[in-house]
Scaffold this motif. Structure first.
Motif, mmCIF file in Angstrom:
data_model
loop_
_atom_site.group_PDB
_atom_site.id
_atom_site.type_symbol
_atom_site.label_atom_id
_atom_site.label_comp_id
_atom_site.label_asym_id
_atom_site.label_seq_id
_atom_site.Cartn_x
_atom_site.Cartn_y
_atom_site.Cartn_z
ATOM 1 N N VAL A 17 12.907 -1.606 4.770
ATOM 2 C CA VAL A 17 11.987 -2.710 4.477
ATOM 3 C C VAL A 17 11.727 -2.803 2.979
ATOM 4 C CG1 VAL A 17 10.870 -2.664 6.742
ATOM 5 C CG2 VAL A 17 10.007 -1.194 4.914
ATOM 6 N N SER A 18 12.664 -2.319 2.185
ATOM 7 C CA SER A 18 12.456 -2.270 0.735
ATOM 8 C C SER A 18 12.271 -3.653 0.122
ATOM 9 C CB SER A 18 13.625 -1.551 0.057
ATOM 10 O OG SER A 18 14.865 -2.178 0.389
ATOM 11 N N GLY A 19 12.831 -4.698 0.742
ATOM 12 C CA GLY A 19 12.700 -6.029 0.188
ATOM 13 C C GLY A 19 11.666 -6.902 0.859
ATOM 14 N N VAL A 20 10.875 -6.332 1.744
ATOM 15 C CA VAL A 20 9.894 -7.105 2.505
ATOM 16 C C VAL A 20 8.588 -7.210 1.720
ATOM 17 C CG1 VAL A 20 8.561 -7.238 4.641
ATOM 18 C CG2 VAL A 20 10.927 -6.409 4.689
ATOM 19 N N GLY A 21 8.063 -8.434 1.601
ATOM 20 C CA GLY A 21 6.808 -8.654 0.891
ATOM 21 C C GLY A 21 5.600 -8.228 1.706
ATOM 22 N N ARG A 22 4.436 -8.238 1.067
ATOM 23 C CA ARG A 22 3.193 -7.819 1.735
ATOM 24 C C ARG A 22 2.136 -8.899 1.612
ATOM 25 N NH1 ARG A 22 2.783 -1.959 -1.192
ATOM 26 N NH2 ARG A 22 4.986 -1.383 -0.945
ATOM 27 N N ARG A 23 1.301 -8.932 2.620
ATOM 28 C CA ARG A 23 0.171 -9.856 2.638
ATOM 29 C C ARG A 23 -0.970 -9.180 3.384
ATOM 30 N NH1 ARG A 23 1.792 -14.058 6.053
ATOM 31 N NH2 ARG A 23 3.022 -14.962 4.351
ATOM 32 N N ARG B 52 8.459 -0.645 14.468
ATOM 33 C CA ARG B 52 7.723 -1.642 13.690
ATOM 34 C C ARG B 52 7.147 -0.979 12.449
ATOM 35 N NH1 ARG B 52 3.622 -3.916 11.314
ATOM 36 N NH2 ARG B 52 2.762 -5.932 11.935
ATOM 37 N N PRO B 53 7.824 -1.097 11.301
ATOM 38 C CA PRO B 53 7.254 -0.544 10.073
ATOM 39 C C PRO B 53 5.887 -1.167 9.794
ATOM 40 C CG PRO B 53 9.559 -1.117 9.745
ATOM 41 C CD PRO B 53 9.160 -1.681 11.076
ATOM 42 N N THR B 54 4.932 -0.356 9.376
ATOM 43 C CA THR B 54 3.596 -0.857 9.064
ATOM 44 C C THR B 54 2.952 0.015 8.009
ATOM 45 O OG1 THR B 54 1.399 -1.364 9.939
ATOM 46 C CG2 THR B 54 2.555 0.467 10.959
ATOM 47 N N ARG B 55 2.179 -0.609 7.131
ATOM 48 C CA ARG B 55 1.400 0.132 6.155
ATOM 49 C C ARG B 55 -0.017 0.390 6.671
ATOM 50 N NH1 ARG B 55 4.132 0.758 1.725
ATOM 51 N NH2 ARG B 55 2.318 1.346 0.484
ATOM 52 N N SER B 56 -0.272 -0.012 7.902
ATOM 53 C CA SER B 56 -1.577 0.204 8.515
ATOM 54 C C SER B 56 -1.628 1.588 9.155
ATOM 55 C CB SER B 56 -1.855 -0.861 9.583
ATOM 56 O OG SER B 56 -2.975 -0.494 10.361
ATOM 57 N N THR B 57 -2.431 2.466 8.583
ATOM 58 C CA THR B 57 -2.599 3.798 9.149
ATOM 59 C C THR B 57 -3.153 3.716 10.569
ATOM 60 O OG1 THR B 57 -3.035 4.646 6.940
ATOM 61 C CG2 THR B 57 -3.622 6.067 8.776
ATOM 62 N N SER C 78 -7.583 2.183 0.369
ATOM 63 C CA SER C 78 -7.835 0.752 0.460
ATOM 64 C C SER C 78 -6.530 -0.004 0.360
ATOM 65 C CB SER C 78 -8.770 0.313 -0.669
ATOM 66 O OG SER C 78 -8.110 0.407 -1.913
ATOM 67 N N ALA C 79 -6.558 -1.266 0.753
ATOM 68 C CA ALA C 79 -5.343 -2.070 0.751
ATOM 69 C C ALA C 79 -4.779 -2.214 -0.654
ATOM 70 C CB ALA C 79 -5.640 -3.449 1.334
ATOM 71 N N THR C 80 -5.628 -2.244 -1.670
ATOM 72 C CA THR C 80 -5.122 -2.414 -3.027
ATOM 73 C C THR C 80 -4.367 -1.185 -3.486
ATOM 74 O OG1 THR C 80 -7.241 -1.616 -3.893
ATOM 75 C CG2 THR C 80 -6.966 -3.988 -3.670
ATOM 76 N N GLN C 81 -4.728 -0.012 -2.954
ATOM 77 C CA GLN C 81 -4.005 1.207 -3.296
ATOM 78 C C GLN C 81 -2.768 1.375 -2.430
ATOM 79 O OE1 GLN C 81 -7.508 3.718 -2.629
ATOM 80 N NE2 GLN C 81 -7.170 4.539 -4.667
ATOM 81 N N GLY C 82 -2.825 0.811 -1.239
ATOM 82 C CA GLY C 82 -1.734 1.004 -0.303
ATOM 83 C C GLY C 82 -2.061 2.140 0.640
ATOM 84 N N LEU C 83 -2.177 1.855 1.909
ATOM 85 C CA LEU C 83 -2.502 2.901 2.854
ATOM 86 C C LEU C 83 -1.356 3.884 2.907
ATOM 87 C CD1 LEU C 83 -4.214 0.948 5.724
ATOM 88 C CD2 LEU C 83 -5.220 2.169 3.827
#
Length: 568
Positions: free
Chosen positions: A211-217, A326-331, A373-378
């Motif tokens: 997912v190296s090229g996938v954007g975040r929102r 499902r890759p996720t940055r949500s802990t 926090s989301a700004t730091q990246g979970l």
């Protein structure tokens, strides 16, 4: 009335103590109880409702959650453990609006704007509290503000396995928070060690999603871009081939996918491997979803693929394999997905987690996640929280000195992003340490100094309690021929969460009785009530030493420890 387990009882005792201290502030008057998936949260909620009415027969309680399935589950648990409960349901999805019930189990969508119908309440219990949005102008915000206006002394308690959100971090921090703190927290590792949850085993899969090229929102990956990146035929077929191989002897598989098309593609690939499979999403009609889940629970369907559902409130204890596709940055999402496999079931030895999405490496072991926090990246802004063992490929904690699976010592400058391969014996890598469950013995000689750590029992010669700056230490001595050692276990009875639970567990396990002291001073005053264990053994863990004590009646107590002294 079903008997509460020690940690369940401890959670309600800790909540009562928090209320007695008056620790909640005016802006956030609620307290959280954090229990892992499968720890019996619904039973604790039922017990809290019952004990509230026993204390005040006129009290009115609302148990609130977000889905009709959880409303039905909580009502069933309440009436099963308390058949005479004055309880009712208020849920449009279930077609019931019993607003006058003294204990009302309800859906937030149905009651948020109907405060006049349900009337004043003295206690609100929020199930799956992590789903409460951050903003004050939400259903939960309006609901609680409205009830507080009717009952100024309103108490609010939230139950969750994950006390944080993706976009705003912890539930008890930040503006518009509804909870002032965590009254009690039981961790996954301890409950697995105690036999209350199923052991977890992870495999470092050969197939990895890129997912190296996938954007975040909003702190997580953009859904459309994410699905486009992972929903590729050759990747899906390779991943499912591994899934089928690992799952051959397992009963019930869950695969969490990145979108509707991805879930259907994984479903079709599982079927092509010769196994029954259905896909379930938020768009699946309610009756069809109920039918599919019932067939899965009955063993008529081997695999379910899921999008946006089954991650919270899905209760099928037989699940013994979870595929993270499902890759996720949500802990929180990561922990909730893995949690579907934690429940114990007859004949279920453990649960296998296949991590195609790199979630263990991003967020860390499921019992030791890092939340930012989301700004730091979970999970640390993409920094890996686990590394592959250079010997067998198991995912182990970053600061692990040895791999429990193959006894390899990683190099100090090991590349934490190196490719890793699957291995047949990389057990319990998804946990931060070995909980002491039976497993294969390491091949070859053990590391030096193992004479003090052999997993064999030795008679206990002494038991002492000593005051410490922030609590007290339990000191246990044992002798093996001319060798003698003493080990310390930290006890902090005045704290909340796991540390309070641990102190209570040792007090009761050593014969002190049900009513554990609330302070270190009281512990020392009543120390004469404690009985010396019969035997002790100490095992090396990934992050620390682990002690086990066998009591006179045959029970096992265990926790991390440190060497106090030794002599020949």
């Amino acid at each position: 009335m079903l008997r509460l387990r020690d940690y369940q009882r401890a959670s309600l005792d800790a909540l009562s103590a928090a209320w007695a201290r008056g620790g909640a502030d005016e802006a956030a008057p609620g307290h959280l109880i954090v229990l892992p998936t499968g720890a019996g949260k619904a039973l604790v909620i039922a017990a809290l409702a019952r004990e509230t009415l026993e204390e005040n027969p006129l009290a009115r309680v609302a148990i609130v959650t977000h889905s009709r399935e959880l409303v039905a589950q909580n009502f069933a648990e309440l009436t099963r453990s308390w058949p005479e409960a004055p309880a009712g349901i208020f849920s449009a999805g279930l077609g019931r609006r019993e607003a006058g019930a003294q204990v009302l189990v309800c859906g937030i969508q149905s009651v948020a704007d109907r405060l006049d119908a349900i009337g004043p309440r003295d206690l609100v219990i929020v199930d799956e509290a992590h789903l409460i949005p951050r903003a004050a102008d939400t259903r939960y915000g309006r609901f609680l503000a409205g009830l507080r206006a009717r009952t100024p002394g309103l108490r609010v308690t939230g139950f969750t396995a994950t006390p944080y959100r993706l976009d705003s971090g912890r539930l008890d921090e930040g503006e518009h928070r509804l909870f002032s703190g965590i009254a009690y927290e039981a961790d996954t590792f301890t409950l697995i060690r105690g036999g209350f949850l199923a052991p977890l085993v992870s495999k470092a899969t050969l197939t990895q999603l890129d997912v190296s090229g996938v954007g975040r929102r909003g702190g997580d990956y953009i859904p459309g871009e994410l699905e486009a990146a992972v929903n590729r035929d050759w990747i899906t077929r390779a991943a499912v081939a591994e899934l089928a191989e690992y799952g051959r002897a397992r009963r019930a598989w869950l695969a969490f996918c990145a979108g509707l098309a991805h879930a259907d593609a994984v479903r079709d690939a599982v079927r092509a491997e010769g196994y029954s499979c259905e896909s379930v999403s938020g768009e699946t009609p309610r009756r069809e979803r109920d039918r599919i889940v019932a067939a899965f629970r009955a063993g008529q369907i081997r695999c379910l693929t899921s999008v946006g559902v089954l991650g919270t409130g899905f209760n099928v204890p037989e699940v013994d394999l979870v595929a993270l596709l499902r890759p996720t940055r949500s802990t929180g999402l990561y922990v909730q997905q893995v949690g579907r496999a934690l429940r114990c079931a007859p004949g279920k030895a453990d649960a296998l987690i296949l991590d195609y999405a790199g979630l263990v490496r991003m967020h860390g072991p499921v019992d030791a996640v890092t939340v930012r926090s989301a700004t730091q990246g979970l999970g640390g802004a993409g920094a890996p929280r686990a590394k592959p063992c250079p010997g067998c490929g198991a995912l182990i904690a970053l600061n692990a000195s040895t791999c429990e699976a193959c006894w390899t010592e990683p190099e100090a400058d090991a590349d934490t992003e190196a490719p890793h391969e699957a291995a047949a014996d990389d057990e319990l890598a998804i946990l931060s340490a070995d909980p002491g469950l039976p497993g294969p013995e390491p091949a070859g000689p053990a590391p030096a100094e193992t004479g003090w750590h052999e997993a064999s029992w030795h008679p206990v010669t002494a038991l002492d309690l000593e005051a410490a700056p922030d609590g007290l230490d339990l000191v246990l001595g044992w002798r093996d021929g001319p060798a003698e050692a003493a080990w310390r276990v930290r006890l902090r009875p005045e704290r909340s969460g796991y540390e309070r639970e641990k102190a209570v567990s040792w007090w009761r396990g050593l014969g002190g009785g049900r009513d554990a002291p609330m302070s270190a001073a009281e512990f020392l005053e009543r120390a004469a009530l404690l009985a010396r264990p019969a035997a002790i053994r100490v095992r090396p863990g990934r992050l620390s030493e682990h002690i086990e004590c066998r009591t006179q009646d045959g029970r096992i107590l265990g926790d991390v420890c440190r060497l106090a002294s030794r002599a020949a």
